[in-house]
Design a protein around this motif. Structure first.
Motif, PDB file in Angstrom:
ATOM      1  N   PRO A   9       1.033  -1.152  -0.268  1.00  0.00           N
ATOM      2  CA  PRO A   9      -0.082   0.049   0.003  1.00  0.00           C
ATOM      3  C   PRO A   9       0.910   1.210   0.234  1.00  0.00           C
ATOM      4  CG  PRO A   9      -0.707  -1.539   1.421  1.00  0.00           C
ATOM      5  CD  PRO A   9       0.465  -2.041   1.190  1.00  0.00           C
ATOM      6  N   GLY A  11      -0.113   4.035  -2.738  1.00  0.00           N
ATOM      7  CA  GLY A  11      -0.426   4.895  -3.766  1.00  0.00           C
ATOM      8  C   GLY A  11       0.717   5.036  -4.776  1.00  0.00           C
ATOM      9  N   ILE A  12       0.485   6.100  -5.644  1.00  0.00           N
ATOM     10  CA  ILE A  12       1.084   6.307  -6.889  1.00  0.00           C
ATOM     11  C   ILE A  12       2.762   6.285  -6.404  1.00  0.00           C
ATOM     12  CG2 ILE A  12       1.677   7.947  -8.728  1.00  0.00           C
ATOM     13  CD1 ILE A  12      -1.307   8.368  -8.824  1.00  0.00           C
ATOM     14  N   ASP A  13       2.966   6.984  -5.376  1.00  0.00           N
ATOM     15  CA  ASP A  13       4.395   7.219  -5.172  1.00  0.00           C
ATOM     16  C   ASP A  13       5.090   6.276  -4.658  1.00  0.00           C
ATOM     17  OD1 ASP A  13       4.182  10.020  -6.107  1.00  0.00           O
ATOM     18  OD2 ASP A  13       3.501  10.708  -4.383  1.00  0.00           O
ATOM     19  N   LEU A  44      -5.388   3.018 -11.743  1.00  0.00           N
ATOM     20  CA  LEU A  44      -5.274   3.935 -11.103  1.00  0.00           C
ATOM     21  C   LEU A  44      -5.942   3.412  -9.535  1.00  0.00           C
ATOM     22  CD1 LEU A  44      -4.569   6.792 -10.383  1.00  0.00           C
ATOM     23  CD2 LEU A  44      -6.676   7.767 -10.854  1.00  0.00           C
ATOM     24  N   VAL A  47      -3.629   0.960  -8.090  1.00  0.00           N
ATOM     25  CA  VAL A  47      -2.307   1.529  -7.206  1.00  0.00           C
ATOM     26  C   VAL A  47      -2.781   2.057  -6.150  1.00  0.00           C
ATOM     27  CG1 VAL A  47      -0.543   3.306  -7.856  1.00  0.00           C
ATOM     28  CG2 VAL A  47      -1.209   1.645  -9.595  1.00  0.00           C
ATOM     29  N   LYS A  48      -3.916   2.724  -5.974  1.00  0.00           N
ATOM     30  CA  LYS A  48      -4.280   3.680  -4.908  1.00  0.00           C
ATOM     31  C   LYS A  48      -4.882   2.729  -3.746  1.00  0.00           C
ATOM     32  CE  LYS A  48      -4.894   8.219  -6.566  1.00  0.00           C
ATOM     33  NZ  LYS A  48      -6.021   9.405  -6.779  1.00  0.00           N
ATOM     34  N   GLY A  49      -4.903   1.449  -4.207  1.00  0.00           N
ATOM     35  CA  GLY A  49      -5.366   0.456  -2.970  1.00  0.00           C
ATOM     36  C   GLY A  49      -7.173   0.259  -2.930  1.00  0.00           C
ATOM     37  N   LYS A 317       4.933   7.522 -12.882  1.00  0.00           N
ATOM     38  CA  LYS A 317       4.185   8.319 -11.719  1.00  0.00           C
ATOM     39  C   LYS A 317       3.548   9.418 -12.134  1.00  0.00           C
ATOM     40  CE  LYS A 317       7.409   6.583  -8.225  1.00  0.00           C
ATOM     41  NZ  LYS A 317       8.211   6.961  -7.095  1.00  0.00           N
ATOM     42  N   HIS A 321      -0.348  10.606 -12.321  1.00  0.00           N
ATOM     43  CA  HIS A 321      -0.807  11.661 -11.329  1.00  0.00           C
ATOM     44  C   HIS A 321      -1.863  12.618 -12.830  1.00  0.00           C
ATOM     45  CE1 HIS A 321       0.746  11.787  -7.388  1.00  0.00           C
ATOM     46  NE2 HIS A 321       2.099  11.252  -8.184  1.00  0.00           N
ATOM     47  N   ALA A 324      -5.227  11.001 -12.686  1.00  0.00           N
ATOM     48  CA  ALA A 324      -5.734  11.305 -11.472  1.00  0.00           C
ATOM     49  C   ALA A 324      -6.423  12.625 -11.804  1.00  0.00           C
ATOM     50  CB  ALA A 324      -5.035  11.047 -10.375  1.00  0.00           C
TER      51      ALA A 324
END
Length: 337
Positions: A9, A11-13, A44, A47-49, A317, A321, A324
């Protein structure tokens, strides 16, 4: 080879660029040097869970990729080194009706995806890239493109003279507009941007509605058609479902695909759906057989996907973004290598 991994977990970073050995093609497999990938809203969410609690880690994200066959395994027929190919979203759904087993094979979710320089594919889970498309364009087809094809053609059964309503200017919606026009349908497209509405008209939308200045766009769509549209391609989810029900004719269909519009209103118009004998049809991509039919149709008509922006592999990344932000019009793609 280099690939991106979601290692937990965060996110994108939290995406990490890692080195792994190049895999080997075994019996019945192809080693593909991936040259392009594209992003979907589902990627998306992953990746963001937000795509379920049973997400596997580490995971190579993204379902959509295209490239060139680098090596063929034992017993492979119909493919050769140098062939341009794209992979199917569901490796195990070759054709027929969906099932739990078939839908456990989704790239970038249940199994590693396409944000990688190389990937091994089952021979029966790829199709050859239409000759008129670049690899970047081909990489937009497996998820968003095939979902739109399933919604409009396979499940929506849209014929010439029918009417279709699309929502917004993301990948699925623009593909749905293009496919509906190929079928000879009239298209009403919604957006909140006047600039994007102008571009939707350039792509063939017959009518555009600004859903911010016309919040009762479903009622307006019914007025425009005289009786309601035959199909709504619903990417907003329950947040826009009430207006979709209003827009749909008696006996019409709503292809339920996305969850972009947030929580439901205080009261859903489900009784109206019942009284008008409308069909609410869930749509989750499609099979390899469907992907081949979709590619054949694009090749026949020379239709090309709409690409918003292409990011280099070292800016994955930034690509996420950008997606998003919601600023894109069409598909966000990644050039690999």
């Amino acid at each position: 080879m280099k690939c991106y991994e979601l290692q937990g977990p965060g996110g994108i970073d939290a995406l990490a660029l890692v080195d792994k050995p190049i895999p080997q093609a075994r019996k019945g497999e192809l080693l593909v040097r991936l040259t392009a990938a594209s992003l979907n809203y589902r990627d998306l969410l992953t990746v963001k869970g937000g795509y379920g609690s049973r997400q596997k880690f580490p995971l190579v994200p993204c379902s959509d990729g295209a490239g060139v066959v680098e090596a063929v395994g034992e017993g492979v027929r119909g493919f050769a080194i140098g062939d341009r190919v794209l992979g199917s979203f569901f490796e195990g759904w070759l054709g027929g009706e969906p099932s739990e087993a078939k839908m456990r094979s989704a790239l970038g979710g249940a199994v590693d995806g396409t944000l990688s320089e190389y990937r091994v594919f089952r021979t029966d889970a790829v199709v050859k890239t239409p000759a008129h498309l670049t690899d970047i364009e081909a990489a937009t087809l497996p998820c968003a493109g095939l979902t739109a094809w399933s919604a409009v053609v396979k499940l929506g059964n849209i014929k010439p003279g029918a009417s279709v309503l699309t929502q917004g200017s993301g990948g699925v919606s623009i593909f749905a507009l293009q496919i509906a026009k190929l079928c000879g349908a009239r298209v009403i497209a919604t957006s909140s941007s006047e600039a994007k509405m102008a571009r939707l008209k350039e792509l063939g939308a017959d009518v555009t509605l600004n859903y911010k200045t016309t919040p009762d766009w479903g009622k307006r769509a019914r007025e425009i058609t005289g009786h309601g549209v035959d199909l709504v391609v619903e990417v907003g989810g329950v947040g826009t479902l009430n207006e979709s029900i209003r827009a749909t004719r008696i006996g019409g269909s709503i292809a339920f695909i996305g969850v972009l519009a947030g929580p439901p209103p205080a009261e859903l118009r489900l009784p109206l759906m019942v009284m008008q004998q409308q069909r609410l049809q869930g749509v989750t991509v499609g099979s390899v057989e469907d992907l081949q039919a979709f590619c054949d149709a694009l090749a026949l008509h020379g239709t090309k996907p709409v690409i918003d922006r292409v990011f280099p592999f070292d800016q994955v990344k930034e690509a996420f973004h950008h997606m998003a932000s919601g600023a894109h019009f069409g598909k966000v793609a990644i050039a690999i290598g």
